[in-house]
Enzyme design. Structure first.
Site, PDB file in Angstrom:
ATOM      1  N   PRO A 249      -2.198  -3.366   5.829  1.00 28.72           N
ATOM      2  CA  PRO A 249      -1.425  -2.728   4.762  1.00 28.72           C
ATOM      3  C   PRO A 249      -2.039  -3.043   3.396  1.00 28.72           C
ATOM      4  CG  PRO A 249      -0.019  -4.139   6.130  1.00 28.72           C
ATOM      5  CD  PRO A 249      -1.436  -4.391   6.548  1.00 28.72           C
TER       6      PRO A 249
ATOM      7  N   ASP B  42      -9.994 -15.218  -0.818  1.00 28.65           N
ATOM      8  CA  ASP B  42      -9.781 -14.060   0.059  1.00 28.65           C
ATOM      9  C   ASP B  42     -11.076 -13.666   0.776  1.00 28.65           C
ATOM     10  OD1 ASP B  42      -7.277 -14.152  -1.039  1.00 28.65           O
ATOM     11  OD2 ASP B  42      -7.188 -12.036  -1.587  1.00 28.65           O
TER      12      ASP B  42
ATOM     13  N   ALA C  84     -11.326  -7.395   2.705  1.00 26.62           N
ATOM     14  CA  ALA C  84     -11.746  -6.983   4.050  1.00 26.62           C
ATOM     15  C   ALA C  84     -12.555  -5.683   3.997  1.00 26.62           C
ATOM     16  CB  ALA C  84     -10.526  -6.833   4.960  1.00 26.62           C
TER      17      ALA C  84
ATOM     18  N   GLY D 207      -0.899  -8.508  -0.279  1.00 31.61           N
ATOM     19  CA  GLY D 207      -1.352  -9.898  -0.302  1.00 31.61           C
ATOM     20  C   GLY D 207      -2.044 -10.335   0.976  1.00 31.61           C
TER      21      GLY D 207
HETATM   22  C1  MEV Z   1      -4.603 -13.841  -3.543  1.00 34.60           C
HETATM   23  O1  MEV Z   1      -4.655 -13.528  -2.160  1.00 34.60           O
HETATM   24  C2  MEV Z   1      -4.696 -15.332  -3.763  1.00 34.60           C
HETATM   25  C3  MEV Z   1      -4.560 -15.795  -5.220  1.00 34.60           C
HETATM   26  O2  MEV Z   1      -4.590 -17.222  -5.178  1.00 34.60           O
HETATM   27  C4  MEV Z   1      -5.680 -15.279  -6.084  1.00 34.60           C
HETATM   28  C5  MEV Z   1      -7.037 -15.903  -5.775  1.00 34.60           C
HETATM   29  O3  MEV Z   1      -7.114 -16.911  -5.084  1.00 34.60           O
HETATM   30  O4  MEV Z   1      -8.023 -15.358  -6.297  1.00 34.60           O
HETATM   31  C6  MEV Z   1      -3.231 -15.372  -5.829  1.00 34.60           C
END
Ligand code: MEV
Length: 335
Positions: free
Chosen positions: A121, A172, A131, A125
């Site tokens: 999705p 990420d 990906a 987050g």
């Molecule tokens: C986003 O998936 C994770 C955050 O910590 C941003 C980052 O690490 O760049 C919010």
């Protein structure tokens, strides 16, 4: 090791036949990547503290690229069907990934038909932008017969993530490329020893969340209240450190308590919202050992720790009854 590994590759290839050009010497490349969920440490990780993330193998995507006779780059995805040049702003990270991967692989300009078939999705987050970029790098490497190593794939992801999220920790990009849970700090990734079985339930709030906006909001809050925000960031990092021995010993109850504490700190960082708070409460009321938002927040998903595998399905049911639009399960256990 994570459960529920599947592939969307067949589907991607069938559909790609419809968009291929008639170039002589046609070449095709495939690239694959999965989603991720951050267990602990999001936002604070941007300021150099550690975070732990796990792969979500069941939520994956495939990119198929096919060489064209001309030098056009055409994109087909759930979000857009058209030329790279005219792609809307939300596709700019993807276009950046294509150009960066081409620069690292093919010496000369080349045209591509590119298709993304995704089960991840968007804007929840779960690492969909990272990906897509990783799968693009792998697909273009496959097409050009280039041996791109993990660092080069990460460079492509970071080029795209900088466009997508502004200042990004790099977590990420590492998490979507790893088949096992990782501890990430200051750009360095290490393994997380796991000595038990942890069954997590993810629940989608149904609202898109912009990681760039959430990261920007924390930055502004820190500029206004530096001492208070640095205290929150420091404690979020300390929670990650404490969680390592709990993963190693298999202590679910203590890990759940740390997840609850992390959620309280993320609320103070102003990255939760009313829907996420409600789902977190619903998870706890349904017996979860702990629950928190996962990823950037302000929309997106929550992550809850089930007491055991038997109760995880009931937890999913309770979260859907509380308004979650979708739920998933993922298990972290000794390899
Ligand atoms: C986003 O998936 C994770 C955050 O910590 C941003 C980052 O690490 O760049 C919010």
């Amino acid at each position: 090791m994570m459960q529920s590994r599947q592939s969307a590759e067949d589907q991607g290839e069938t559909s790609m036949q419809q968009v291929r050009s008639t170039a002589p010497g046609d070449r095709t490349g495939h690239g694959h990547a999965h989603a991720k969920s951050i267990l602990l440490g999001e936002h604070a990780v941007v300021y150099g503290t550690p975070a732990i993330a796990v792969p979500l193998h069941a939520l994956d995507l495939t990119v198929t690229v096919h060489s064209r006779a001309d030098e056009q780059i055409r994109i087909r995805s759930e979000l857009y069907d058209g030329s790279a040049e005219e792609a809307p702003q939300r596709l700019h990270p993807l276009v950046t990934a294509v150009h960066t991967a081409l620069a690292l692989t093919s010496g000369s300009p080349m045209g591509l038909d590119l298709e993304v078939v995704s089960r991840i999705p968007y804007e929840r987050g779960l690492g969909s932008s990272a990906a897509v970029a990783a799968a693009i790098a792998r697909a273009i490497a496959d097409l050009t017969g280039t041996d791109l190593d993990g660092e080069a794939v990460h460079d492509v992801v970071m080029a795209a993530e900088t466009i997508a999220h502004g200042r990004s920790s790099g977590l990420d990009g590492r998490a979507v490329a790893s088949d096992a849970p990782i501890l990430f700090q200051g750009g360095v990734t290490t393994a997380v020893p796991v000595g038990g079985r942890f069954v997590f339930v993810l629940a989608d709030s149904g609202h898109a969340g912009s990681t760039a906006e959430a990261v920007g909001a924390v930055r502004e809050l820190r500029a206004t209240f530096p001492t208070r925000v640095d205290g929150l960031i420091g404690r979020l990092g300390a929670i990650v450190e404490e969680s390592r021995s709990l993963f190693a010993s298999g202590d679910r109850v203590a890990l759940g308590a740390l997840m609850d504490e992390a959620q309280a700190l993320l609320v103070e960082l102003e990255v939760s919202d009313a829907t996420l708070d409600r789902l977190v409460e619903a998870a706890r009321a349904a017996g979860a050992l702990g629950a928190k938002l996962t990823g950037g927040g302000r929309g997106g998903c929550i992550l809850a720790l089930a007491p055991d595998v038997e109760s995880a399905a009931d937890l999913q049911h309770s979260l859907r009854a509380a308004g979650a639009t979708r739920t998933w399960q993922t298990t972290v256990e000794t390899a």
